[in-house]
Design an enzyme around this catalytic site. Sequence first.
Site, PDB file in Angstrom:
ATOM      1  N   ASN A 127       1.172  -1.444  -0.069  1.00  8.33           N
ATOM      2  CA  ASN A 127      -0.102  -0.329   0.373  1.00  8.33           C
ATOM      3  C   ASN A 127       1.184   1.369  -0.018  1.00  8.33           C
ATOM      4  O   ASN A 127       2.092   0.963  -0.044  1.00  8.33           O
ATOM      5  CB  ASN A 127      -1.028   0.030   0.846  1.00  8.33           C
ATOM      6  CG  ASN A 127      -0.528  -0.477   2.470  1.00  8.33           C
ATOM      7  OD1 ASN A 127       0.778   0.919   2.565  1.00  8.33           O
ATOM      8  ND2 ASN A 127      -0.544  -1.471   3.126  1.00  8.33           N
ATOM      9  N   VAL A 138      -1.031 -10.656   0.453  1.00  5.33           N
ATOM     10  CA  VAL A 138       0.863 -11.371   0.232  1.00  5.33           C
ATOM     11  C   VAL A 138       1.098 -10.055   0.988  1.00  5.33           C
ATOM     12  O   VAL A 138       2.819 -10.753   1.238  1.00  5.33           O
ATOM     13  CB  VAL A 138       0.866 -10.684  -1.068  1.00  5.33           C
ATOM     14  CG1 VAL A 138       0.872  -9.665  -2.338  1.00  5.33           C
ATOM     15  CG2 VAL A 138       2.157 -11.975  -1.925  1.00  5.33           C
ATOM     16  N   ASP A 139       1.420  -8.889   1.221  1.00  7.68           N
ATOM     17  CA  ASP A 139       1.872  -7.697   2.284  1.00  7.68           C
ATOM     18  C   ASP A 139       2.164  -9.219   3.619  1.00  7.68           C
ATOM     19  O   ASP A 139       3.129  -8.604   3.959  1.00  7.68           O
ATOM     20  CB  ASP A 139       0.960  -6.808   1.944  1.00  7.68           C
ATOM     21  CG  ASP A 139       2.204  -5.551   2.360  1.00  7.68           C
ATOM     22  OD1 ASP A 139       3.252  -6.409   2.349  1.00  7.68           O
ATOM     23  OD2 ASP A 139       1.694  -4.739   2.453  1.00  7.68           O
TER      24      ASP A 139
HETATM   25  N1  AR6 Z   1       1.733 -15.760  -2.086  1.00  2.00           N
HETATM   26  C1  AR6 Z   1       1.598 -15.238  -2.981  1.00  2.00           C
HETATM   27  N2  AR6 Z   1      -0.323 -14.404  -3.531  1.00  2.00           N
HETATM   28  C2  AR6 Z   1      -0.488 -14.824  -2.252  1.00  2.00           C
HETATM   29  C3  AR6 Z   1      -0.391 -14.740  -1.590  1.00  2.00           C
HETATM   30  C4  AR6 Z   1       1.525 -15.444  -1.083  1.00  2.00           C
HETATM   31  N3  AR6 Z   1       1.904 -15.806   0.161  1.00  2.00           N
HETATM   32  N4  AR6 Z   1      -1.142 -14.323  -0.295  1.00  2.00           N
HETATM   33  C5  AR6 Z   1      -2.435 -13.476  -0.982  1.00  2.00           C
HETATM   34  N5  AR6 Z   1      -1.565 -13.849  -2.150  1.00  2.00           N
HETATM   35  P1  AR6 Z   1      -3.629  -8.718  -2.177  1.00  2.00           P
HETATM   36  P2  AR6 Z   1      -3.396  -6.157  -3.236  1.00  2.00           P
HETATM   37  C6  AR6 Z   1      -2.516 -13.245  -3.168  1.00  2.00           C
HETATM   38  O1  AR6 Z   1      -4.799  -8.628  -1.340  1.00  2.00           O
HETATM   39  O2  AR6 Z   1      -4.428  -6.463  -4.029  1.00  2.00           O
HETATM   40  C7  AR6 Z   1      -2.643  -5.585   1.211  1.00  2.00           C
HETATM   41  O3  AR6 Z   1      -3.383  -5.300   2.973  1.00  2.00           O
HETATM   42  C8  AR6 Z   1      -3.743 -13.168  -3.550  1.00  2.00           C
HETATM   43  O4  AR6 Z   1      -4.672 -14.644  -3.249  1.00  2.00           O
HETATM   44  O5  AR6 Z   1      -2.569  -9.545  -0.606  1.00  2.00           O
HETATM   45  O6  AR6 Z   1      -2.918  -5.949  -4.449  1.00  2.00           O
HETATM   46  C9  AR6 Z   1      -1.683  -4.275   1.658  1.00  2.00           C
HETATM   47  O7  AR6 Z   1      -0.795  -4.113   2.470  1.00  2.00           O
HETATM   48  C10 AR6 Z   1      -4.273 -12.218  -4.637  1.00  2.00           C
HETATM   49  O8  AR6 Z   1      -4.400 -13.271  -5.879  1.00  2.00           O
HETATM   50  O9  AR6 Z   1      -2.922  -8.212  -2.161  1.00  2.00           O
HETATM   51  C11 AR6 Z   1      -2.584  -3.411   0.518  1.00  2.00           C
HETATM   52  O10 AR6 Z   1      -2.896  -2.917   1.929  1.00  2.00           O
HETATM   53  C12 AR6 Z   1      -3.399 -11.566  -4.668  1.00  2.00           C
HETATM   54  O11 AR6 Z   1      -2.245 -12.047  -3.636  1.00  2.00           O
HETATM   55  C13 AR6 Z   1      -3.422  -4.092   0.104  1.00  2.00           C
HETATM   56  O12 AR6 Z   1      -3.762  -5.694   0.572  1.00  2.00           O
HETATM   57  C14 AR6 Z   1      -2.867 -10.102  -3.789  1.00  2.00           C
HETATM   58  O13 AR6 Z   1      -3.984  -9.681  -3.303  1.00  2.00           O
HETATM   59  C15 AR6 Z   1      -2.541  -4.812  -1.339  1.00  2.00           C
HETATM   60  O14 AR6 Z   1      -4.048  -6.236  -2.187  1.00  2.00           O
END
Ligand code: AR6
Length: 165
Positions: free
Chosen positions: A21, A30-31
């Site tokens: 973010n 993922v973060d």
């Molecule tokens: N490895 C790979 N992919 C993953 C993992 C993992 N360990 N965990 C989740 N994903 P998101 P955004 C996938 O929500 O939409 C955070 O709070 C997940 O299934 O992580 O860019 C940040 O701090 C999805 O397909 O990221 C920001 O505030 C993809 O990763 C916000 O969320 C991205 O989902 C960013 O949102």
Amino acid sequence: MEVVVGDITRLKVEVVVNAANQQLAGGGGVDGAIHRAAGYEQLQQACRKLGGCPTGQVVVTPAFNLSARYIFHAVGPIWRGGGSGEQALLASCYRQAMVLANELGVSSIAFPAISCGVYGYPSELAAPLAVFEVQKQLDQGSSLQHVIFCCFDEVIAGYYRPLLA
Ligand code: AR6
């Protein structure tokens, strides 16, 4: 380019890309997984020094306890229906990450599906955009030999596979 289904923190690559973010404050998805695996305190300390990152841009930190050398923190757009520049901002994330990887001379990188979780970007639109931007940078010449699209589930992987076949 390759699709891998699984946890990005487990991959043996030189660069792990984070879906961050603007505040680089950590979070869920993922973060959160990257923060936990890298070491929450030391990664947050490195992020605080950077003072944030605008949407569509990428900043770099060490990877601490990950086996990677670097974490690239990419701030993807929040999906607002597609009419608010989301496409250009997401493309910019992939482009900047690829350019930075080449500048650092690394040979491998793994991307998550940036913006496709809580930020709501439709995966079926994000996948072709990601592959197109990565291919464009590879075509221009790059130190990268191996680019992984790391998908957390088979549904998202299913959008990438036909594009890479
Ligand atoms: N490895 C790979 N992919 C993953 C993992 C993992 N360990 N965990 C989740 N994903 P998101 P955004 C996938 O929500 O939409 C955070 O709070 C997940 O299934 O992580 O860019 C940040 O701090 C999805 O397909 O990221 C920001 O505030 C993809 O990763 C916000 O969320 C991205 O989902 C960013 O949102």
